[in-house]
Design a protein around this motif. Structure first.
Motif, PDB file in Angstrom:
ATOM      1  N   LEU A  81      44.153  45.024  43.607  1.00  0.00           N
ATOM      2  CA  LEU A  81      45.304  45.719  43.024  1.00  0.00           C
ATOM      3  C   LEU A  81      45.176  47.238  43.116  1.00  0.00           C
ATOM      4  CD1 LEU A  81      45.848  43.596  39.780  1.00  0.00           C
ATOM      5  CD2 LEU A  81      47.330  43.644  41.788  1.00  0.00           C
ATOM      6  N   THR A  82      43.991  47.733  43.488  1.00  0.00           N
ATOM      7  CA  THR A  82      43.747  49.178  43.528  1.00  0.00           C
ATOM      8  C   THR A  82      43.131  49.555  44.872  1.00  0.00           C
ATOM      9  OG1 THR A  82      41.507  48.983  42.610  1.00  0.00           O
ATOM     10  CG2 THR A  82      43.333  49.133  41.035  1.00  0.00           C
ATOM     11  N   ASP A  83      42.657  50.798  44.952  1.00  0.00           N
ATOM     12  CA  ASP A  83      42.009  51.222  46.192  1.00  0.00           C
ATOM     13  C   ASP A  83      40.528  50.834  46.224  1.00  0.00           C
ATOM     14  OD1 ASP A  83      40.816  52.933  44.389  1.00  0.00           O
ATOM     15  OD2 ASP A  83      41.689  54.769  45.211  1.00  0.00           O
ATOM     16  N   GLY A  84      40.048  50.200  45.160  1.00  0.00           N
ATOM     17  CA  GLY A  84      38.678  49.711  45.134  1.00  0.00           C
ATOM     18  C   GLY A  84      37.616  50.756  44.894  1.00  0.00           C
ATOM     19  N   SER A  85      38.013  51.977  44.527  1.00  0.00           N
ATOM     20  CA  SER A  85      37.024  53.052  44.365  1.00  0.00           C
ATOM     21  C   SER A  85      36.208  52.909  43.090  1.00  0.00           C
ATOM     22  CB  SER A  85      37.728  54.411  44.374  1.00  0.00           C
ATOM     23  OG  SER A  85      38.653  54.516  43.304  1.00  0.00           O
ATOM     24  N   LYS A  86      36.739  52.175  42.091  1.00  0.00           N
ATOM     25  CA  LYS A  86      36.008  51.964  40.842  1.00  0.00           C
ATOM     26  C   LYS A  86      35.870  50.464  40.606  1.00  0.00           C
ATOM     27  CE  LYS A  86      37.715  56.123  38.466  1.00  0.00           C
ATOM     28  NZ  LYS A  86      38.435  56.617  37.262  1.00  0.00           N
ATOM     29  N   PRO A  87      34.719  49.905  40.865  1.00  0.00           N
ATOM     30  CA  PRO A  87      34.550  48.472  40.647  1.00  0.00           C
ATOM     31  C   PRO A  87      34.696  48.093  39.174  1.00  0.00           C
ATOM     32  CG  PRO A  87      32.483  49.503  41.328  1.00  0.00           C
ATOM     33  CD  PRO A  87      33.527  50.549  41.422  1.00  0.00           C
ATOM     34  N   ALA A  88      35.342  46.962  38.924  1.00  0.00           N
ATOM     35  CA  ALA A  88      35.516  46.466  37.558  1.00  0.00           C
ATOM     36  C   ALA A  88      34.326  45.608  37.165  1.00  0.00           C
ATOM     37  CB  ALA A  88      36.800  45.653  37.462  1.00  0.00           C
ATOM     38  N   THR A  89      33.840  45.791  35.954  1.00  0.00           N
ATOM     39  CA  THR A  89      32.726  45.014  35.432  1.00  0.00           C
ATOM     40  C   THR A  89      33.112  44.395  34.094  1.00  0.00           C
ATOM     41  OG1 THR A  89      31.759  46.943  34.319  1.00  0.00           O
ATOM     42  CG2 THR A  89      31.020  46.477  36.575  1.00  0.00           C
ATOM     43  N   SER A  90      32.438  43.322  33.749  1.00  0.00           N
ATOM     44  CA  SER A  90      32.690  42.652  32.467  1.00  0.00           C
ATOM     45  C   SER A  90      31.370  42.083  31.964  1.00  0.00           C
ATOM     46  CB  SER A  90      33.716  41.532  32.645  1.00  0.00           C
ATOM     47  OG  SER A  90      33.362  40.671  33.715  1.00  0.00           O
ATOM     48  N   THR A  91      30.991  42.468  30.759  1.00  0.00           N
ATOM     49  CA  THR A  91      29.697  42.065  30.216  1.00  0.00           C
ATOM     50  C   THR A  91      29.846  41.616  28.773  1.00  0.00           C
ATOM     51  OG1 THR A  91      28.615  43.704  31.616  1.00  0.00           O
ATOM     52  CG2 THR A  91      27.317  42.780  29.824  1.00  0.00           C
ATOM     53  N   TYR A  92      29.248  40.494  28.460  1.00  0.00           N
ATOM     54  CA  TYR A  92      29.319  39.953  27.103  1.00  0.00           C
ATOM     55  C   TYR A  92      28.216  40.551  26.242  1.00  0.00           C
ATOM     56  CZ  TYR A  92      30.239  36.569  23.427  1.00  0.00           C
ATOM     57  OH  TYR A  92      30.573  35.980  22.224  1.00  0.00           O
ATOM     58  N   ILE A 152      37.423  38.674  38.411  1.00  0.00           N
ATOM     59  CA  ILE A 152      37.943  39.902  37.798  1.00  0.00           C
ATOM     60  C   ILE A 152      37.726  41.083  38.744  1.00  0.00           C
ATOM     61  CG2 ILE A 152      37.660  41.547  35.897  1.00  0.00           C
ATOM     62  CD1 ILE A 152      36.871  39.160  34.123  1.00  0.00           C
ATOM     63  N   ALA A 153      36.512  41.185  39.259  1.00  0.00           N
ATOM     64  CA  ALA A 153      36.193  42.291  40.169  1.00  0.00           C
ATOM     65  C   ALA A 153      37.027  42.227  41.439  1.00  0.00           C
ATOM     66  CB  ALA A 153      34.702  42.260  40.508  1.00  0.00           C
ATOM     67  N   ASP A 154      37.176  41.038  42.020  1.00  0.00           N
ATOM     68  CA  ASP A 154      37.948  40.894  43.255  1.00  0.00           C
ATOM     69  C   ASP A 154      39.420  41.197  43.030  1.00  0.00           C
ATOM     70  OD1 ASP A 154      35.648  40.175  44.564  1.00  0.00           O
ATOM     71  OD2 ASP A 154      36.065  38.023  44.545  1.00  0.00           O
ATOM     72  N   ALA A 155      39.956  40.718  41.905  1.00  0.00           N
ATOM     73  CA  ALA A 155      41.376  40.955  41.620  1.00  0.00           C
ATOM     74  C   ALA A 155      41.649  42.438  41.418  1.00  0.00           C
ATOM     75  CB  ALA A 155      41.794  40.163  40.380  1.00  0.00           C
ATOM     76  N   TYR A 156      40.749  43.121  40.700  1.00  0.00           N
ATOM     77  CA  TYR A 156      40.960  44.554  40.478  1.00  0.00           C
ATOM     78  C   TYR A 156      40.893  45.330  41.794  1.00  0.00           C
ATOM     79  CZ  TYR A 156      40.756  49.185  38.430  1.00  0.00           C
ATOM     80  OH  TYR A 156      41.046  50.485  38.111  1.00  0.00           O
ATOM     81  N   GLU A 157      39.962  44.962  42.640  1.00  0.00           N
ATOM     82  CA  GLU A 157      39.868  45.628  43.936  1.00  0.00           C
ATOM     83  C   GLU A 157      41.135  45.410  44.757  1.00  0.00           C
ATOM     84  OE1 GLU A 157      36.856  45.857  47.824  1.00  0.00           O
ATOM     85  OE2 GLU A 157      36.501  44.401  46.225  1.00  0.00           O
TER      86      GLU A 157
END
Length: 397
Positions: free
Chosen positions: A218-229, A211-216
């Protein structure tokens, strides 16, 4: 993996349509409302036995008909399998594999794998927790089809337990009979729920980095994506998870506590959580503990995505969730010719030119890509392929 032939009978707007497909990109083009998404939906249904548009099977059946049929020839690695799926509203669906005797529909789960991108995916970021729970459960079944029974068992037990709690609430007290029966349902709920929860945690472990790699990408990578259960079994209820208050819950520690449990320990923790919530459950006549109350909290940078992400960020994160599934499935079966089929349903019209090209670049290695578009020019040049024109109930070259 690819589908070489698909036939739809009384499915949605199609009385009958037969399509020859193949590896590479196939674009179904036509005005909105003529049935492009119906084709994408049928292919996705073969893989998951669920629709990305509706929660019940009734609308899938052509109005006035009693049953819909979806037939397909699926090629995976060095094998080819013929599938036939009978969809009957209000009854158990049936399937045939290579024209053998009918079996329960869920017996075909795992034979064909698809990853479907659609405008409805925005709900994964903006919608209720139920959307994200379904996302995790769908991936769990895609990776481990036997967990379809786990989901069914949990839903059945939850329904019975809620009925008992409502009965006790209506009576105004917990009778000896209610208490004894509730103890039985507690055990059943903890058994099915802990199994489902362990599966979700395994899925999230497989998806997080993707998820984090895909978001980076698709974007400029300035805001890392996180996912927490976030789990009610970890001592956190949904009332504690406030999207408007970033950092209100130490989500990382909640998940790490869950990962410390083995199956037996999680079962015991489930029972303890039920006991702790017993008074509130009786007051509300509702089960307040279990996977049905959990959430997958998505973040961008230091803030939660829900309520804070821009429209473009929301789209990128939703796409990243689907791309993560594609990459996890590729890792799960790395044989040549086994990559899942990608279905891009009316996605490019919603994206700017930059995101269109970035998405096309990261999916271009799929063996088969199915695209629906109202305007062919919206499809990036990187995904050039065969174009089929869709009209009301018809598909033609």
């Amino acid at each position: 993996m690819y589908i070489s032939h698909v036939s739809l009978t009384d499915f949605r707007s199609y009385r009958q349509v037969d399509l020859e497909l193949g590896p590479g990109t196939t674009v179904f083009a036509g005005p909105n409302g003529v049935g492009k998404t119906n084709i994408a939906e049928a292919l996705g249904y073969l893989a998951s036995l669920s629709s990305h548009r509706v929660s019940t099977d009734g609308p899938l059946i052509h109005f006035g008909s009693e049953q819909a049929l979806v037939r397909a020839r699926v090629h995976r690695a060095q094998q080819a399998v013929g599938l036939e799926l009978e969809i009957t509203a209000g009854k158990g669906n049936r399937a045939r594999i290579n024209r053998a005797n009918p079996v329960r529909a869920r017996e075909i789960l795992g034979i064909v794998r698809t990853v479907l991108f659609a405008p409805e995916d925005l709900a994964l970021v903006k919608g209720d927790p139920s959307e994200r729970r379904r996302y995790l459960d769908d991936v769990l079944v895609a990776l481990h089809p036997h967990h379809a029974a786990t989901r069914t068992d949990y839903d059945r037990v939850l329904k019975q337990r809620n009925a008992l709690l409502k009965s006790a609430r209506a009576a105004g007290r917990l009778s000896a009979s209610h208490e004894a029966t509730l103890a039985v349902w507690d055990e059943h709920l903890a058994a099915a729920g802990s199994k489902l929860l362990l599966g979700r945690l395994e899925v999230l472990g497989a998806l997080e980095g993707h998820i984090a790699d895909a978001y980076e990408g698709l974007t400029d990578g300035s805001k890392p994506a996180t996912s927490t259960y976030i789990s009610t079994i970890g001592g956190v209820t949904e009332d504690d998870v406030e999207p408007a208050a970033p950092g209100h819950v130490d989500a990382s520690s909640v998940r790490s506590r869950l990962l410390d449990f083995d199956a037996k320990g999680l079962h015991e923790a489930f029972l303890e959580a039920l006991a702790a919530q017993r008074k509130k459950e009786l007051e509300r006549g509702l089960t307040l503990v279990g996977p049905h109350r959990d959430d997958l909290v998505l973040g961008l940078g230091t803030a939660p995505a829900k309520g804070y992400a821009s429209h473009g960020e929301t789209w990128s994160l939703a796409l990243s969730l689907r791309l993560a599934v594609y990459r996890a499935l590729c890792q799960d079966d790395s044989r040549p010719g086994a990559k899942p089929i990608l279905i891009l349903d009316d996605v490019f019209a919603e994206l700017d030119v930059s995101r269109r090209r970035k998405l096309a670049a990261v999916v271009a290695d799929a063996e088969q890509i199915i695209v629906t578009a109202a305007v062919v020019e919206d499809v990036p040049n990187e995904l050039n392929g065969r174009i089929l024109t869709v009209g009301p109930g018809t598909v033609s070259e």
